[in-house]
Design an enzyme around this catalytic site. Sequence first.
Site, PDB file in Angstrom:
ATOM      1  N   HIS A 281       0.846  -1.187   0.000  1.00  0.00           N
ATOM      2  CA  HIS A 281       0.000   0.000   0.000  1.00  0.00           C
ATOM      3  C   HIS A 281       0.879   1.235   0.000  1.00  0.00           C
ATOM      4  O   HIS A 281       1.928   1.241   0.644  1.00  0.00           O
ATOM      5  CB  HIS A 281      -0.920   0.018   1.230  1.00  0.00           C
ATOM      6  CG  HIS A 281      -2.081   0.929   1.056  1.00  0.00           C
ATOM      7  ND1 HIS A 281      -1.997   2.282   1.294  1.00  0.00           N
ATOM      8  CD2 HIS A 281      -3.336   0.692   0.610  1.00  0.00           C
ATOM      9  CE1 HIS A 281      -3.166   2.829   1.018  1.00  0.00           C
ATOM     10  NE2 HIS A 281      -3.999   1.901   0.604  1.00  0.00           N
TER      11      HIS A 281
ATOM     12  N   ASP B 261      -7.886  -5.578   0.019  1.00  0.00           N
ATOM     13  CA  ASP B 261      -8.378  -6.465  -1.035  1.00  0.00           C
ATOM     14  C   ASP B 261      -8.005  -7.925  -0.820  1.00  0.00           C
ATOM     15  O   ASP B 261      -8.534  -8.806  -1.501  1.00  0.00           O
ATOM     16  CB  ASP B 261      -7.839  -5.999  -2.394  1.00  0.00           C
ATOM     17  CG  ASP B 261      -8.435  -4.665  -2.781  1.00  0.00           C
ATOM     18  OD1 ASP B 261      -9.654  -4.524  -2.640  1.00  0.00           O
ATOM     19  OD2 ASP B 261      -7.693  -3.772  -3.204  1.00  0.00           O
TER      20      ASP B 261
HETATM   21  N1  CMC Z   1       4.055  -7.544  -4.879  1.00  0.00           N
HETATM   22  C1  CMC Z   1       5.407  -7.523  -5.085  1.00  0.00           C
HETATM   23  N2  CMC Z   1       6.156  -6.419  -4.931  1.00  0.00           N
HETATM   24  C2  CMC Z   1       5.527  -5.292  -4.577  1.00  0.00           C
HETATM   25  C3  CMC Z   1       4.150  -5.241  -4.339  1.00  0.00           C
HETATM   26  C4  CMC Z   1       3.402  -6.422  -4.494  1.00  0.00           C
HETATM   27  N3  CMC Z   1       2.082  -6.447  -4.297  1.00  0.00           N
HETATM   28  N4  CMC Z   1       3.788  -3.978  -4.003  1.00  0.00           N
HETATM   29  C5  CMC Z   1       4.919  -3.279  -4.010  1.00  0.00           C
HETATM   30  N5  CMC Z   1       5.973  -4.054  -4.354  1.00  0.00           N
HETATM   31  C6  CMC Z   1       7.383  -3.667  -4.422  1.00  0.00           C
HETATM   32  C7  CMC Z   1       7.692  -2.899  -5.696  1.00  0.00           C
HETATM   33  O1  CMC Z   1       8.124  -3.756  -6.728  1.00  0.00           O
HETATM   34  C8  CMC Z   1       8.785  -1.975  -5.225  1.00  0.00           C
HETATM   35  O2  CMC Z   1       9.972  -2.715  -5.140  1.00  0.00           O
HETATM   36  P1  CMC Z   1      11.387  -2.010  -5.492  1.00  0.00           P
HETATM   37  O3  CMC Z   1      11.561  -0.944  -4.437  1.00  0.00           O
HETATM   38  O4  CMC Z   1      12.368  -3.112  -5.431  1.00  0.00           O
HETATM   39  O5  CMC Z   1      11.233  -1.431  -6.868  1.00  0.00           O
HETATM   40  C9  CMC Z   1       8.377  -1.634  -3.795  1.00  0.00           C
HETATM   41  O6  CMC Z   1       7.618  -2.769  -3.342  1.00  0.00           O
HETATM   42  C10 CMC Z   1       7.534  -0.374  -3.676  1.00  0.00           C
HETATM   43  O7  CMC Z   1       6.439  -0.536  -4.565  1.00  0.00           O
HETATM   44  P2  CMC Z   1       5.741   0.646  -5.355  1.00  0.00           P
HETATM   45  O8  CMC Z   1       5.107   0.099  -6.591  1.00  0.00           O
HETATM   46  O9  CMC Z   1       6.693   1.792  -5.496  1.00  0.00           O
HETATM   47  O10 CMC Z   1       4.648   1.055  -4.317  1.00  0.00           O
HETATM   48  P3  CMC Z   1       3.453   2.005  -4.633  1.00  0.00           P
HETATM   49  O11 CMC Z   1       3.191   2.743  -3.399  1.00  0.00           O
HETATM   50  O12 CMC Z   1       3.676   2.780  -5.878  1.00  0.00           O
HETATM   51  O13 CMC Z   1       2.256   0.975  -4.969  1.00  0.00           O
HETATM   52  C11 CMC Z   1       0.478  -0.490  -4.720  1.00  0.00           C
HETATM   53  C12 CMC Z   1       1.289   0.626  -4.081  1.00  0.00           C
HETATM   54  C13 CMC Z   1      -0.748  -0.778  -3.867  1.00  0.00           C
HETATM   55  C14 CMC Z   1      -0.010  -0.045  -6.108  1.00  0.00           C
HETATM   56  C15 CMC Z   1       1.386  -1.753  -4.842  1.00  0.00           C
HETATM   57  O14 CMC Z   1       1.769  -2.176  -3.560  1.00  0.00           O
HETATM   58  C16 CMC Z   1       0.711  -2.876  -5.602  1.00  0.00           C
HETATM   59  O15 CMC Z   1       0.796  -2.894  -6.834  1.00  0.00           O
HETATM   60  N6  CMC Z   1       0.014  -3.825  -4.897  1.00  0.00           N
HETATM   61  C17 CMC Z   1      -0.701  -4.873  -5.564  1.00  0.00           C
HETATM   62  C18 CMC Z   1      -2.031  -4.353  -6.047  1.00  0.00           C
HETATM   63  C19 CMC Z   1      -2.988  -4.130  -4.899  1.00  0.00           C
HETATM   64  O16 CMC Z   1      -3.159  -4.989  -4.030  1.00  0.00           O
HETATM   65  N7  CMC Z   1      -3.670  -2.978  -4.924  1.00  0.00           N
HETATM   66  C20 CMC Z   1      -4.683  -2.639  -3.911  1.00  0.00           C
HETATM   67  C21 CMC Z   1      -4.270  -1.473  -3.051  1.00  0.00           C
HETATM   68  S1  CMC Z   1      -5.305  -1.253  -1.612  1.00  0.00           S
HETATM   69  C22 CMC Z   1      -6.853  -0.823  -2.209  1.00  0.00           C
HETATM   70  C23 CMC Z   1      -6.863   0.388  -3.082  1.00  0.00           C
HETATM   71  O17 CMC Z   1      -6.314   1.412  -2.724  1.00  0.00           O
HETATM   72  O18 CMC Z   1      -7.481   0.313  -4.117  1.00  0.00           O
END
Ligand code: CMC
Length: 429
Positions: free
Chosen positions: A305, A362
């Site tokens: 998140h 989720d």
């Molecule tokens: N699985 C594997 N790696 C992950 C995940 C994941 N679910 N989420 C983040 N990471 C890694 C990402 O690859 C990055 O690694 P590195 O620093 O080595 O490049 C690091 O963690 C930080 O990730 P980010 O993409 O910069 O984080 P963000 O804040 O931009 O994204 C997120 C947040 C929710 C989009 C992401 O965690 C994600 O894609 N999660 C899976 C989708 C999901 O469950 N979404 C629902 C969110 S909660 C409900 C809502 O708000 O809708």
Amino acid sequence: MADSAKLTYQDKTVELPVVVGSENEVGVDVSKLRAQTGIITLDDGYGNTGSCLSGITYIDGEKGILRYRGYPIEQLAEKSSFVEVSYLLIFGELPNADQLQEFREHLTQHQFIHESMRHHFEGFPPTAHPMAILSAMINAASCFQPQLMKFEDDASFADSVARLMSKVRTISAASYKQSIGQAIMYPRFDLRYTSNFLYMMYGRPNLDYEPDEDVVRALDQILILHADHEQNCSTSTVRMVGSSQANLWASVAAGVCALWGPLHGGANQAVIEMLTEISASGESCESFVRRVKDDPDTRLMGFGHRVYKSFDPRAKILKAACDKVLDKLGVQDPLLDIAIKLEETALKDEYFVARNLYPNVDFYSGIIMRAIGIPLNMFTVLFAIGRIPGWIANWREVHLNPKARIYRPRQIYTGETARDYVPVQQRQG
Ligand code: CMC
């Protein structure tokens, strides 16, 4: 505490005002920075940008705190109802008994959609995703009452709120019925908000259907937990569209589109798809987690998140609710076993620990929805129904802000510098 911050660039130093929120969150106000220095701040993805002042929802991502209008989510999830929480978010205070009753009656009164709208559903192919139908139909619904496009006074706003909340639920159930080729059900006057949704989903003209109380409660709780989440992608979209003075309905329709993506509301569907894939392939959770770490294109859906860095309080509530609901309904779901194993494996893994990745809302909501019979392609629609009051409250905040300006971020241009047009006959390659 300092009431200004200093920024030095080249030979110039400027003082920037500091804004402190009611929970002592500190923001540096850079709104005059460009006028004073010619430079802007850059924050790709807005991870460090406060886009507004807001009095609706408070999150402390480090401590796992979520409050609507000051009330902890744990208390609201346990003691309140979705309709009451909606009132709280939209109008700012918990309703008294009369206000709650009036709000309920208002919702009931406006629960029907215009008869001609029922024919709109026939125009969509059966393969249409219900999120596409929902977004289109919210805009369509507003066309039947042009007065809803305006926000003239508190009474007309309250009228629009009741119509939007109530009709969104009716439209959502109708889009499902259309997709499976069954008769679209009219809502009932004797049922409350969430029971009526279930009735319209599962009722048939020739069969009795009474929503189960445990199922109603479980779904109501899911809606409460999704009702607002401060400046997430879809809410920021609603605010952005609303800032152009677009009407509430158009702004909310845009919010539905933003929510649809798998990194946002679409994640609840993606979680079940991921668990189903693991189950069908027989892959072990350890192997899947390894795959996630090795392949940048594979994510553990329902994990991570932008704001929560210790735990998502909504996931904690839902995990407990999940056990309870499955137990009460006597449902044995192999996907739940995989989810639990996957969670355990990931939480012990250095990759997830180092990046503060925990289950989000989720991860377990999909399993509950599956247990109570909500079809997979309706999961994100349920999220949208839940998020409607948050979108409305945020749209209203923009609308009532006397200092509101159209949202218009800047950029740093990285494209070609000026060049002359070349006629097509003279272009090389
Ligand atoms: N699985 C594997 N790696 C992950 C995940 C994941 N679910 N989420 C983040 N990471 C890694 C990402 O690859 C990055 O690694 P590195 O620093 O080595 O490049 C690091 O963690 C930080 O990730 P980010 O993409 O910069 O984080 P963000 O804040 O931009 O994204 C997120 C947040 C929710 C989009 C992401 O965690 C994600 O894609 N999660 C899976 C989708 C999901 O469950 N979404 C629902 C969110 S909660 C409900 C809502 O708000 O809708």
